[in-house]
Scaffold this active site. Structure first.
Site, PDB file in Angstrom:
ATOM      1  N   GLY A   1       0.799  -1.404  -0.055  1.00  0.00           N
ATOM      2  CA  GLY A   1       0.057   0.022  -0.072  1.00  0.00           C
ATOM      3  C   GLY A   1       0.852   1.415  -0.108  1.00  0.00           C
ATOM      4  N   SER A   2       0.382   2.330   0.611  1.00  0.00           N
ATOM      5  CA  SER A   2       0.794   3.750   0.369  1.00  0.00           C
ATOM      6  C   SER A   2       2.337   3.951   0.942  1.00  0.00           C
ATOM      7  CB  SER A   2      -0.188   4.678   0.887  1.00  0.00           C
ATOM      8  OG  SER A   2      -1.120   4.743  -0.126  1.00  0.00           O
ATOM      9  N   VAL A   3       2.888   3.032   2.085  1.00  0.00           N
ATOM     10  CA  VAL A   3       3.906   2.924   2.351  1.00  0.00           C
ATOM     11  C   VAL A   3       4.985   2.974   1.203  1.00  0.00           C
ATOM     12  CG1 VAL A   3       5.615   1.723   3.933  1.00  0.00           C
ATOM     13  CG2 VAL A   3       3.527   2.091   4.825  1.00  0.00           C
ATOM     14  N   MET A   4       4.566   2.272   0.273  1.00  0.00           N
ATOM     15  CA  MET A   4       5.455   2.083  -1.158  1.00  0.00           C
ATOM     16  C   MET A   4       5.680   3.426  -1.527  1.00  0.00           C
ATOM     17  SD  MET A   4       6.714  -0.607  -2.173  1.00  0.00           S
ATOM     18  CE  MET A   4       8.412  -0.674  -3.434  1.00  0.00           C
ATOM     19  N   LYS A   5       4.898   4.402  -1.357  1.00  0.00           N
ATOM     20  CA  LYS A   5       4.974   5.840  -1.814  1.00  0.00           C
ATOM     21  C   LYS A   5       6.186   6.572  -1.645  1.00  0.00           C
ATOM     22  CE  LYS A   5       0.183   6.408  -2.391  1.00  0.00           C
ATOM     23  NZ  LYS A   5      -1.053   7.058  -1.753  1.00  0.00           N
TER      24      LYS A   5
END
Length: 720
Positions: free
Chosen positions: A326-330
């Site tokens: 999820g958005s931690v990958m951003k």
């Protein structure tokens, strides 16, 4: 009278000759027998065999007694030398009923079954009636009976208590076991050692999980033996030779785990897991400078001492589970774009939705925020904004940086079963979705390794759980910091850190729930959809993997904390609030272990913190002061039972070491203390403290010397 025939007359006249002939025949038979016996004797003596039986081996079997000298399995320690797992024995109780089992006049069988049942009922989880029934078996001539699972796995203490009752006929057999004194304590990481199936008492334990499995060859010992010649009664024969091969005990493993932090994390994890019932929950605290994992836990978990909960989750989800983060990958999408020169923060884009190929990608706020600058995409956690960044960068460049960050390959952390994760940008949509953490599989340790590049301003450090190992011969191998790559520059890392700060501090950031007064914090939140079994993604408010990655202090991170929570079944609060119940106190506790903030000079001298546990208070105080530390004493007792920082670590000379005594827990005078020292006090006592303001303590709601209760103590801070 009849006349004898001539032949009969001849025989009668020669009786001597007849006896002589008979004697010759007997002598011939005897001679043949003697020769046969001599030949047989020679055959047996020279060949050592009778028929197919080897007499030498038979003799050895009868009179040679072999005993195994058991080797001890090595110990696993935390970073300060505290035992996490060590060798032990468990015992099985049985009762001899055969009345022929005596030693002279001494009766070695159960003589008073009623008394025996009554006494054993105090120590075994069986009723007196049940034990009495076992002692009266239906089968006649029963030599001995056991008590099922209730009579197995007994501790040494229980065995000694039963022996102290002096019950005749009660015996014990022992089997190797493993003692895990902390119970639920990084259970999947530390692992488990168990006997083999159908193991004999002399067999060694085998590591089947975690560090126990990874370092099984180091930890297991080599059994020795003792061979002696004995008679039929077991007594050693005079002048017989005794052969002995000494056992070699196993080596040891010293981990990077901090017991104080690990225990606190387990408490927080249990609280959240009980209250919100997620299908899985994990957390890792790391020192990004060294890569040391200080605490790691997951739910479901188990107690390795009892096996409770083991059936609920065998896998170590920190390394064995692939998932879409999820958005931690951003964090890494932004870092790749900045490093490649393809990030234009002041350009504008239309938020809400974007169409890629035949798929419409939406922001979590499906109506969007209108047309906004690209520098707000990260703190708002805008999927559309990250897709725009990825499109500018291009799939080829993005893929290249993901590999530089170590995704798609194992970290090599010392745990068995680590997955590699994967990403494949065969379709344009895959690259776009990976920019916000879908269509890419990772494991937790890959994320910890990758984020260390941001925390360290460029160098990416391999995560590690082991400080050193000592093999069976005493040779020690130490493991230190290992830089595996430098995927980004210091400038890029600083810009990414600033963007993570905005997640907490900006009015439009998604991480307000994690804000900590007085803490310079950098955070990225994440919400990942979960793929369904029949294609597509699950729907529903709780059918997500929620996560948060945080660093503190953001300007020079000493700790990175990552928490992941899957599908909370009782989602009575927002996901960020739920995870903040772990994140905020855990990060505060970690920061409390830092030295006194008064000393900031680069020339400050560092010293090793001595061990004063279980010493007299005056002696411990003197020892700490001699080492160059300031001492604060909590409690009215005369014996030190806890200390912070713990022994073995390093701290700045002049910094404060807190000691807790065995008396009543009282409030010290905290005037002039830094926040980190007050947080140490909270950690040591387990009491609640409310910290207001910044700087150094000037007021406290509970006066010095008063008993610490359950009400929060308010500490007011002011700048000097």
């Amino acid at each position: 009278m009849k006349r004898k025939s001539p032949q009969r007359q001849a025989n009668a006249t020669h009786p001597t000759r007849n006896r002589k002939g008979f004697g010759i025949i007997l002598m011939f038979i005897a001679a043949v027998g003697l020769v046969a016996f001599a030949c047989r004797f020679a055959y047996v003596a020279l060949g050592g065999k009778v028929d197919s039986a080897n007499l030498s081996q038979y003799r050895q079997k009868v009179v040679a007694r072999n005993s195994v000298l058991k080797a001890k399995r090595g110990t696993i320690y935390d970073r300060s030398g505290n035992v996490i797992a060590e060798d032990s024995n468990t015992y099985t109780i049985y009762a001899v009923l055969d009345q022929n089992y005596v030693d002279g006049k001494k009766k070695l069988y159960v003589t008073d079954k009623a008394k025996t049942a009554k006494v054993l009922a105090k120590y075994l989880p069986l009723s007196e009636a049940k034990i009495n029934a076992i002692l009266h078996p239906k089968a006649k001539n029963t030599f001995q009976v056991e008590f099922g699972t209730a009579g197995t796995g007994l501790s040494l203490a229980t065995k000694q208590e039963i022996q102290a009752e002096h019950l005749s006929g009660i015996k014990f057999s022992d089997s190797p076991s493993r003692l895990y004194p902390n119970g639920v304590f990084a259970s999947h990481v530390v692992g488990l050692a168990q006997p083999k199936d159908h193991a004999k008492s002399t067999d060694q334990l085998v590591g089947v999980m975690g560090l126990e499995k990874q370092f099984n060859q180091t930890l297991k010992g080599t059994n020795g033996y003792r061979t002696s010649q004995t008679d039929a009664y077991g007594y050693q024969l005079p002048d017989s030779q005794v052969k002995t091969q000494a056992a070699v005990n196993g080596g040891s493993v010293t981990t990077t785990i901090d017991s104080s932090l690990q225990s606190y994390l387990e408490t927080l994890m249990t609280s959240v897991a009980t209250k919100y019932q997620p299908k899985s929950l994990s957390a890792v605290l790391e020192d990004p400078k060294t890569g040391e994992i200080l605490a790691a836990s997951q739910r479901p978990t188990f107690d390795p001492s009892t096996g409770d909960g083991l059936g609920d989750m065998w896998r170590d989800i920190l390394v064995e589970d692939n998932y879409e983060p999820g958005s931690v990958m951003k964090i890494f999408t932004l870092a790749a774009a900045i490093q490649s020169g393809k990030y234009y923060p002041n350009s504008y884009y239309r938020s809400g939705t974007v169409k890629v190929a035949d798929t419409t990608i939406k922001d979590w706020n499906t109506t969007g925020w209108g047309t906004i600058p690209l520098n707000q995409a990260f703190p708002r956690s805008s999927n559309v904004g990250m897709v725009k960044i990825e499109q500018t960068m291009g799939a080829t460049v993005f893929s290249e940086y993901l590999r530089k960050f170590g995704f798609g390959q194992q970290t090599g952390i010392a745990l068995p079963g680590e997955t590699s994760g994967k990403f494949d940008f065969g379709a344009y949509l895959d690259s776009a979705m990976a920019s916000f953490g879908q269509s890419i599989d990772v494991n937790t340790m890959q994320l910890m390794q990758a984020v260390s590049a941001v925390a360290n301003k460029g160098p990416m450090v391999k995560p590690r759980l082991v400080e050193k190992i000592t093999d069976k011969k005493g040779k020690t191998t130490t493991y230190g910091r290992q830089v595996v790559a430098k995927p980004i520059s210091k400038s890029t890392a600083t810009q990414v850190t600033d963007a993570m700060r905005a997640v907490v501090s900006a009015s439009y950031g998604t991480g307000a729930a994690y804000k900590m007064n007085g803490v310079d914090l950098a955070v990225k939140t994440g919400t990942a959809q979960i793929a369904g079994s029949s294609g597509g993604y699950l729907t529903g408010d709780s059918n997500y993997i929620f996560s948060v990655m945080g660093m503190a202090p953001a300007s020079n991170p000493k700790y990175v904390l990552y928490i992941s929570m899957k599908q909370p079944q009782k989602m009575t609060a927002p996901a960020e609030s739920i995870m903040a119940e772990i994140f905020k106190p855990m990060m505060a506790r970690a920061l409390a272990l830092e030295g006194n903030g008064d000393t900031t000079s680069d020339q400050a001298e560092v010293a090793s913190v001595p061990n004063v546990m279980n010493t007299a208070m005056a002696t411990g105080q003197q020892k700490l002061q001699t080492a160059g530390f300031s001492v604060a004493t909590i409690g009215t007792g005369s014996q030190i039972v806890q200390q912070l920082p713990t022994s073995g670590g390093s701290a700045l000379k002049g910094s404060r070491v807190l000691i807790l005594t065995n008396g009543a827990m009282t409030m010290p005078d905290v005037s002039g203390w830094s926040k980190s020292d007050v947080l140490k006090l909270a950690q040591l006592t387990g009491k609640k403290f409310s910290l207001k303001g910044s700087g150094y303590a000037t007021q406290q709601s509970l006066k010095a010397g008063a008993l610490l209760g359950d009400d929060p103590v308010v500490i007011q801070f002011q700048q000097k």
